[in-house]
Design a protein around this motif. Structure first.
Motif, PDB file in Angstrom:
ATOM      1  N   ALA A 173      -7.288  -8.036  -1.494  1.00 48.19           N
ATOM      2  CA  ALA A 173      -6.817  -7.697  -2.482  1.00 48.19           C
ATOM      3  C   ALA A 173      -7.110  -5.857  -3.157  1.00 48.19           C
ATOM      4  CB  ALA A 173      -6.603  -8.464  -3.347  1.00 48.19           C
ATOM      5  N   LEU A 174      -8.624  -6.522  -3.613  1.00 43.78           N
ATOM      6  CA  LEU A 174      -8.620  -5.307  -4.573  1.00 43.78           C
ATOM      7  C   LEU A 174      -9.042  -4.127  -2.969  1.00 43.78           C
ATOM      8  CD1 LEU A 174     -12.006  -6.765  -5.986  1.00 43.78           C
ATOM      9  CD2 LEU A 174     -10.161  -5.881  -7.236  1.00 43.78           C
ATOM     10  N   ASP A 175      -9.030  -4.353  -1.709  1.00 44.56           N
ATOM     11  CA  ASP A 175      -8.986  -3.276  -0.981  1.00 44.56           C
ATOM     12  C   ASP A 175      -7.906  -2.457  -1.004  1.00 44.56           C
ATOM     13  OD1 ASP A 175     -11.720  -3.670  -0.246  1.00 44.56           O
ATOM     14  OD2 ASP A 175     -11.355  -4.921   1.051  1.00 44.56           O
ATOM     15  N   VAL A 176      -7.004  -3.636  -1.101  1.00 42.64           N
ATOM     16  CA  VAL A 176      -5.542  -2.939  -0.821  1.00 42.64           C
ATOM     17  C   VAL A 176      -5.117  -1.740  -2.367  1.00 42.64           C
ATOM     18  CG1 VAL A 176      -2.847  -3.380  -1.215  1.00 42.64           C
ATOM     19  CG2 VAL A 176      -4.389  -5.111  -0.088  1.00 42.64           C
ATOM     20  N   THR A 177      -5.094  -2.827  -3.210  1.00 41.10           N
ATOM     21  CA  THR A 177      -5.071  -1.901  -4.413  1.00 41.10           C
ATOM     22  C   THR A 177      -5.599  -0.221  -4.549  1.00 41.10           C
ATOM     23  OG1 THR A 177      -4.696  -4.154  -5.839  1.00 41.10           O
ATOM     24  CG2 THR A 177      -4.773  -1.906  -6.693  1.00 41.10           C
TER      25      THR A 177
END
Length: 236
Positions: free
Chosen positions: A190-194
């Motif tokens: 999720a952090l990578d996507v954001t």
């Protein structure tokens, strides 16, 4: 000729060509190279050239231009060795492409602004050069550095009215900042996507306002580097 320096570009290029051929014949390292092994050096030289251009150091720029020019000569010689081309063929193809893509200079097309020139350029690539049947992003290399890849995709999307939008980029940045500020655990995915969406929004914003994200980031990093270096030196 004075001090070993050729006075004309043609003479200088001929001398460089002679040196390149001799290295290919007589240097064990150069004899072992092919385009796959030499291209990493080409990429490295291109980055060093970009750094020299950004630094404003003309002497360094002159030196790095020479390194890139040697790469062109060497790769052209590899083509020549297998009968697939030559330095002359490379130069002729480049000249023909420049003439074809600048009809406002060499033809009767009118283009009063840089934006019109770029739109004509893209249209010529899409139609005249046989790319009309390919997908919108078919010739965008996947192995480009990420900032350049994002910028090229956004600029290509302009053809279908989906190019960089300043307001949309700012809105996306605000949304993603809020997501990062939220409490609670977030997965690495999720952090990578954001973070990825934020970086893309920054590239979109830079493209929309006419800034080059690669050069802007490089300049900002250089400023940070100098500040940290100055702070460390002051503490010693």
């Amino acid at each position: 000729m004075a001090d070993g320096v050729a006075r004309s570009p043609a003479a200088a290029l001929e001398r460089l060509d002679e040196i390149t051929r001799r290295l290919r014949r007589e240097c064990p390292w150069d004899r072992e190279q092919d385009e796959r092994s030499i291209v990493p050096h080409t990429v490295e030289e291109a980055y060093e050239l970009a750094d020299a251009a950004a630094s404003g150091d003309d002497e360094k720029l002159l030196d790095e231009l020479g390194d890139v020019l040697f790469q062109v000569h060497f790769l052209s010689l590899l083509l020549e060795e297998r009968g697939a081309g030559s330095l002359a063929a490379v130069a002729d193809a480049c000249r023909e492409k420049l003439v074809r893509r600048h009809p406002h200079v060499f033809g009767d097309v009118e283009a009063e602004t840089a934006g019109e020139v770029r739109r004509n350029w893209d249209e010529i690539k899409r139609t005249t050069e046989g790319r009309a049947g390919a997908g919108l992003f078919a010739d965008v290399p996947d192995n480009l550095p990420s900032l350049l890849y994002a910028r090229k995709v956004l600029r290509r999307a302009e053809r279908v009215g989906r190019g960089a939008d300043r307001a949309a980029a700012l809105e996306h940045l605000e949304i993603d900042f809020d997501r990062l500020a939220e409490d609670g655990d977030r997965t690495r995915e999720a952090l990578d996507v954001t973070i990825g969406e934020m970086l893309l929004a920054v590239v979109e914003l830079a493209t929309a306002v006419g800034a080059d994200p690669e050069l802007a980031l490089r300049a900002a990093t250089k400023r940070r580097e100098r500040r940290i270096g100055d702070d460390v030196a002051a503490d010693e």
